[in-house]
Design a protein around this motif. Sequence first.
Motif, mmCIF file in Angstrom:
data_model
loop_
_atom_site.group_PDB
_atom_site.id
_atom_site.type_symbol
_atom_site.label_atom_id
_atom_site.label_comp_id
_atom_site.label_asym_id
_atom_site.label_seq_id
_atom_site.Cartn_x
_atom_site.Cartn_y
_atom_site.Cartn_z
ATOM 1 N N GLU A 212 0.844 -1.204 0.000
ATOM 2 C CA GLU A 212 0.000 0.000 0.000
ATOM 3 C C GLU A 212 0.876 1.250 0.000
ATOM 4 O O GLU A 212 1.643 1.464 0.941
ATOM 5 N N ILE A 213 0.777 2.046 -1.044
ATOM 6 C CA ILE A 213 1.643 3.242 -1.150
ATOM 7 C C ILE A 213 0.831 4.531 -1.262
ATOM 8 O O ILE A 213 1.101 5.508 -0.585
ATOM 9 N N TRP A 214 -0.198 4.542 -2.141
ATOM 10 C CA TRP A 214 -0.824 5.811 -2.543
ATOM 11 C C TRP A 214 -2.126 6.083 -1.794
ATOM 12 O O TRP A 214 -2.988 5.216 -1.691
ATOM 13 N N ALA A 215 -2.264 7.325 -1.321
ATOM 14 C CA ALA A 215 -3.565 7.751 -0.779
ATOM 15 C C ALA A 215 -4.531 8.002 -1.936
ATOM 16 O O ALA A 215 -5.733 7.768 -1.835
ATOM 17 N N GLY A 216 -3.978 8.482 -3.046
ATOM 18 C CA GLY A 216 -4.809 8.766 -4.220
ATOM 19 C C GLY A 216 -3.977 8.673 -5.483
ATOM 20 O O GLY A 216 -2.742 8.745 -5.440
ATOM 21 N N VAL A 217 -4.670 8.490 -6.598
ATOM 22 C CA VAL A 217 -3.989 8.383 -7.894
ATOM 23 C C VAL A 217 -4.794 9.168 -8.933
ATOM 24 O O VAL A 217 -6.025 9.102 -8.944
ATOM 25 N N VAL A 218 -4.077 9.910 -9.796
ATOM 26 C CA VAL A 218 -4.690 10.443 -11.014
ATOM 27 C C VAL A 218 -4.130 9.597 -12.149
ATOM 28 O O VAL A 218 -2.923 9.627 -12.413
ATOM 29 N N ASP A 219 -4.989 8.805 -12.790
ATOM 30 C CA ASP A 219 -4.507 7.882 -13.827
ATOM 31 C C ASP A 219 -4.966 8.304 -15.214
ATOM 32 O O ASP A 219 -6.158 8.433 -15.476
ATOM 33 N N THR A 220 -3.993 8.454 -16.102
ATOM 34 C CA THR A 220 -4.276 8.807 -17.498
ATOM 35 C C THR A 220 -3.975 7.644 -18.436
ATOM 36 O O THR A 220 -4.093 7.781 -19.642
ATOM 37 N N ALA A 221 -3.561 6.494 -17.871
ATOM 38 C CA ALA A 221 -3.018 5.417 -18.706
ATOM 39 C C ALA A 221 -3.976 4.260 -18.938
ATOM 40 O O ALA A 221 -3.979 3.659 -20.009
ATOM 41 N N GLY A 222 -4.804 3.892 -17.920
ATOM 42 C CA GLY A 222 -5.648 2.706 -18.050
ATOM 43 C C GLY A 222 -4.800 1.445 -18.031
ATOM 44 O O GLY A 222 -3.636 1.446 -17.606
ATOM 45 N N SER A 223 -5.396 0.317 -18.479
ATOM 46 C CA SER A 223 -4.713 -0.963 -18.648
ATOM 47 C C SER A 223 -3.932 -1.386 -17.385
ATOM 48 O O SER A 223 -4.396 -1.187 -16.270
ATOM 49 N N TYR A 224 -2.748 -2.013 -17.573
ATOM 50 C CA TYR A 224 -1.999 -2.546 -16.431
ATOM 51 C C TYR A 224 -1.585 -1.439 -15.458
ATOM 52 O O TYR A 224 -1.508 -1.666 -14.253
ATOM 53 N N TYR A 235 -5.545 1.502 2.017
ATOM 54 C CA TYR A 235 -6.899 1.265 2.535
ATOM 55 C C TYR A 235 -7.705 2.584 2.495
ATOM 56 O O TYR A 235 -7.247 3.612 2.994
ATOM 57 N N GLY A 236 -8.900 2.540 1.873
ATOM 58 C CA GLY A 236 -9.788 3.722 1.857
ATOM 59 C C GLY A 236 -9.390 4.783 0.840
ATOM 60 O O GLY A 236 -10.030 5.835 0.765
ATOM 61 N N GLY A 237 -8.348 4.521 0.059
ATOM 62 C CA GLY A 237 -7.886 5.512 -0.919
ATOM 63 C C GLY A 237 -8.766 5.564 -2.165
ATOM 64 O O GLY A 237 -9.765 4.829 -2.265
ATOM 65 N N ALA A 238 -8.399 6.438 -3.088
ATOM 66 C CA ALA A 238 -9.225 6.604 -4.297
ATOM 67 C C ALA A 238 -8.335 6.817 -5.516
ATOM 68 O O ALA A 238 -7.255 7.407 -5.419
ATOM 69 N N VAL A 239 -8.837 6.323 -6.648
ATOM 70 C CA VAL A 239 -8.110 6.416 -7.914
ATOM 71 C C VAL A 239 -9.026 7.109 -8.921
ATOM 72 O O VAL A 239 -10.121 6.618 -9.196
ATOM 73 N N ALA A 240 -8.593 8.252 -9.435
ATOM 74 C CA ALA A 240 -9.380 8.948 -10.456
ATOM 75 C C ALA A 240 -8.883 8.497 -11.820
ATOM 76 O O ALA A 240 -7.706 8.675 -12.157
ATOM 77 N N SER A 241 -9.769 7.893 -12.603
ATOM 78 C CA SER A 241 -9.391 7.344 -13.913
ATOM 79 C C SER A 241 -9.957 8.230 -15.007
ATOM 80 O O SER A 241 -11.174 8.402 -15.111
ATOM 81 N N CYS A 242 -9.062 8.797 -15.835
ATOM 82 C CA CYS A 242 -9.565 9.663 -16.915
ATOM 83 C C CYS A 242 -9.010 9.307 -18.278
ATOM 84 O O CYS A 242 -9.434 9.882 -19.270
ATOM 85 N N GLY A 243 -8.046 8.374 -18.367
ATOM 86 C CA GLY A 243 -7.397 8.212 -19.676
ATOM 87 C C GLY A 243 -7.058 6.780 -20.044
ATOM 88 O O GLY A 243 -7.252 5.846 -19.252
ATOM 89 N N LEU A 244 -6.544 6.641 -21.256
ATOM 90 C CA LEU A 244 -6.262 5.307 -21.814
ATOM 91 C C LEU A 244 -4.965 5.309 -22.615
ATOM 92 O O LEU A 244 -4.848 4.638 -23.643
ATOM 93 N N ALA A 245 -3.972 6.095 -22.139
ATOM 94 C CA ALA A 245 -2.722 6.214 -22.912
ATOM 95 C C ALA A 245 -2.038 4.860 -23.079
ATOM 96 O O ALA A 245 -1.396 4.612 -24.097
#
Length: 327
Positions: A212-224, A235-245
Amino acid sequence: MFKAIQIEKTDDGQTVSLKELDENSLPEGDVTIDVAYSTLNFKDGLAITGSSPVVRTWPMVPGIDLAGTVRDSSHGDYKAGDKVVLNGWGVGETHWGGLSQVARLKGDWLVPLPRAFSEKQAMAIGTAGYTAALCVDALIDAGIAPDQGPVLVTGATGGVGSVAIALLKAAGFQVHALTGKTQEAEYLKKLGADDIVDRATMSEKGKPLQKEIWAGVVDTAGSYTLANACAQTKYGGAVASCGLAQGFDLPVTVMPFILRGVRLLGVDSVMAPKERRLKAWDRLGRDLDTSKLEAIGQEIGLADAIDAAGKFMSGDVKGRYIVDVNA
Ligand SMILES: NC(=O)c1ccc[n+]([C@@H]2O[C@H](COP(=O)([O-])OP(=O)(O)OC[C@H]3O[C@@H](n4cnc5c(N)ncnc54)[C@H](OP(=O)(O)O)[C@@H]3O)[C@@H](O)[C@H]2O)c1
């Protein structure tokens, strides 16, 4: 007459060229805008190169963003002389867009140009930066706070990633930047990154649950990359997914969600309602240091936009191209 880039359908695909068009050919709309600047986004790259079926009506003027001055308006919120910004709403896909000296649009799609920015600065931000602000709003609205741990931004040198780093840093977070261009570490640190992570460490299939490392993530990549980001979220963190690079697939298990309560937050900029847009632009106006925009944006002329769009497909673009439509 005015100049615009136009995409036309042919028997074997499409052609793209700089054209002189008649104002009578402009589409329907209640606001006509003298465009000052547009910009290039990943989606414009897809439309101009024809590598994905982004364009749905033909011929099309691409450009999902524009900033300019209202010339004529029959919309109650706008009058001649007002400075406005447009992001998304299918513009450049189903309605003629911003890579043009003149645009005619629905007034309901516009937001006033924030006082903090010039038209050029607003386009250095563009849909990419406005989407970054939507992602940061999504994490903060989900209760993610700087004292919960570091946040990760993927596709860090891209348009969304660059602005997300700057906004998260301004909001007090420790920001880690995932990039395939580790040689750009200095650029990323200037934007506000505290640490650089090599993209290769997250681009292959990983374990369903990882350290467990991230409290939150902004992801522009998708996939793996997104799957690994979920598996590394605390635990309890959140990942914002906006992209598929990396890809539009999501080879994840439910383990991060059912064992750690991780939340996956979808972020869409195209049809986002007006109040969310205004909130995102407020964050940008308040938190984005305009001196950082100098590093993010490089200016090109309208004719150069055709070649520049192809570079998005190679993943080689650092920051943003700002298009002076009158140059
Ligand atoms: N949801 C929405 O409304 C919305 C709005 C805007 C954009 N987007 C999407 O968000 C993504 C980023 O947009 P953008 O304008 O920032 O594009 P961009 O400027 O082209 O940046 C994308 C970045 O992703 C990284 N990347 C490239 N290939 C990759 C791969 N195979 N695996 C992992 N990372 C890779 C690269 O950064 P590094 O070299 O630093 O890793 C690249 O600079 C795109 O998929 C776009 O379609 C969605």
